[in-house]
Design a protein around this motif. Structure first.
Motif, PDB file in Angstrom:
ATOM      1  N   ASN A 251     -11.920  -8.285   6.368  1.00  0.00           N
ATOM      2  CA  ASN A 251     -12.074  -7.071   7.170  1.00  0.00           C
ATOM      3  C   ASN A 251     -11.419  -5.848   6.523  1.00  0.00           C
ATOM      4  O   ASN A 251     -11.644  -4.730   6.956  1.00  0.00           O
ATOM      5  CB  ASN A 251     -11.482  -7.266   8.563  1.00  0.00           C
ATOM      6  N   LEU A 252     -10.603  -6.098   5.520  1.00  0.00           N
ATOM      7  CA  LEU A 252      -9.862  -5.016   4.868  1.00  0.00           C
ATOM      8  C   LEU A 252     -10.337  -4.766   3.436  1.00  0.00           C
ATOM      9  O   LEU A 252      -9.648  -4.111   2.665  1.00  0.00           O
ATOM     10  CB  LEU A 252      -8.364  -5.345   4.844  1.00  0.00           C
ATOM     11  N   ALA A 253     -11.514  -5.260   3.091  1.00  0.00           N
ATOM     12  CA  ALA A 253     -11.997  -5.170   1.714  1.00  0.00           C
ATOM     13  C   ALA A 253     -11.955  -3.734   1.187  1.00  0.00           C
ATOM     14  O   ALA A 253     -11.495  -3.498   0.078  1.00  0.00           O
ATOM     15  CB  ALA A 253     -13.405  -5.736   1.618  1.00  0.00           C
ATOM     16  N   ASN A 254     -12.405  -2.767   1.969  1.00  0.00           N
ATOM     17  CA  ASN A 254     -12.398  -1.366   1.520  1.00  0.00           C
ATOM     18  C   ASN A 254     -10.985  -0.808   1.463  1.00  0.00           C
ATOM     19  O   ASN A 254     -10.674   0.031   0.634  1.00  0.00           O
ATOM     20  CB  ASN A 254     -13.253  -0.496   2.441  1.00  0.00           C
ATOM     21  N   PHE A 255     -10.152  -1.256   2.363  1.00  0.00           N
ATOM     22  CA  PHE A 255      -8.779  -0.763   2.442  1.00  0.00           C
ATOM     23  C   PHE A 255      -7.928  -1.273   1.266  1.00  0.00           C
ATOM     24  O   PHE A 255      -7.054  -0.566   0.791  1.00  0.00           O
ATOM     25  CB  PHE A 255      -8.165  -1.215   3.762  1.00  0.00           C
TER      26      PHE A 255
ATOM     27  N   GLN B  60       0.808  -1.221   0.000  1.00  0.00           N
ATOM     28  CA  GLN B  60       0.000   0.000   0.000  1.00  0.00           C
ATOM     29  C   GLN B  60       0.843   1.275   0.000  1.00  0.00           C
ATOM     30  O   GLN B  60       0.317   2.358  -0.229  1.00  0.00           O
ATOM     31  CB  GLN B  60      -0.954   0.006   1.194  1.00  0.00           C
TER      32      GLN B  60
ATOM     33  N   ASP C 294     -10.919   2.989  11.868  1.00  0.00           N
ATOM     34  CA  ASP C 294     -11.987   2.070  11.469  1.00  0.00           C
ATOM     35  C   ASP C 294     -12.148   0.901  12.437  1.00  0.00           C
ATOM     36  O   ASP C 294     -12.889  -0.035  12.150  1.00  0.00           O
ATOM     37  CB  ASP C 294     -11.725   1.524  10.064  1.00  0.00           C
TER      38      ASP C 294
ATOM     39  N   ARG D 249      -8.377 -10.560   5.274  1.00  0.00           N
ATOM     40  CA  ARG D 249      -8.605  -9.762   4.068  1.00  0.00           C
ATOM     41  C   ARG D 249     -10.066  -9.318   3.978  1.00  0.00           C
ATOM     42  O   ARG D 249     -10.351  -8.246   3.454  1.00  0.00           O
ATOM     43  CB  ARG D 249      -8.207 -10.546   2.822  1.00  0.00           C
TER      44      ARG D 249
ATOM     45  N   THR E 252      -8.890  -2.053  -1.823  1.00  0.00           N
ATOM     46  CA  THR E 252      -9.371  -1.778  -3.176  1.00  0.00           C
ATOM     47  C   THR E 252      -8.650  -0.618  -3.794  1.00  0.00           C
ATOM     48  O   THR E 252      -7.981   0.134  -3.183  1.00  0.00           O
ATOM     49  CB  THR E 252     -10.882  -1.492  -3.173  1.00  0.00           C
TER      50      THR E 252
END
Length: 59
Positions: free
Chosen positions: A53-57, A23, A37, A51, A59
């Motif tokens: 729990n991190l779907a938005n992070f 990232q 969050d 992963r 993308t």
């Protein structure tokens, strides 16, 4: 752990270190985003995250 087990593990989970590398945000920025969050590592781990729990992070 078999190769299949490792593959499945890496599909479901990601480490804080890998997040930093992929990232390009730096550890303190990632931690601040997670804190904002209320994202927590998986139970029993200090640095492995689901992963899902991190779907938005991610993308």
């Amino acid at each position: 752990m078999s190769a299949t087990d490792r593959h499945v593990f890496h599909q479901r989970f990601i480490s804080f270190c890998i997040l930093d590398v992929t990232q390009h945000l730096g550890w303190s920025k990632i931690q601040a985003l997670f804190d904002a969050d209320a994202i927590q590592p998986e139970r029993g781990s200090a640095s492995i995250y689901s992963r899902a729990n991190l779907a938005n992070f991610l993308t």
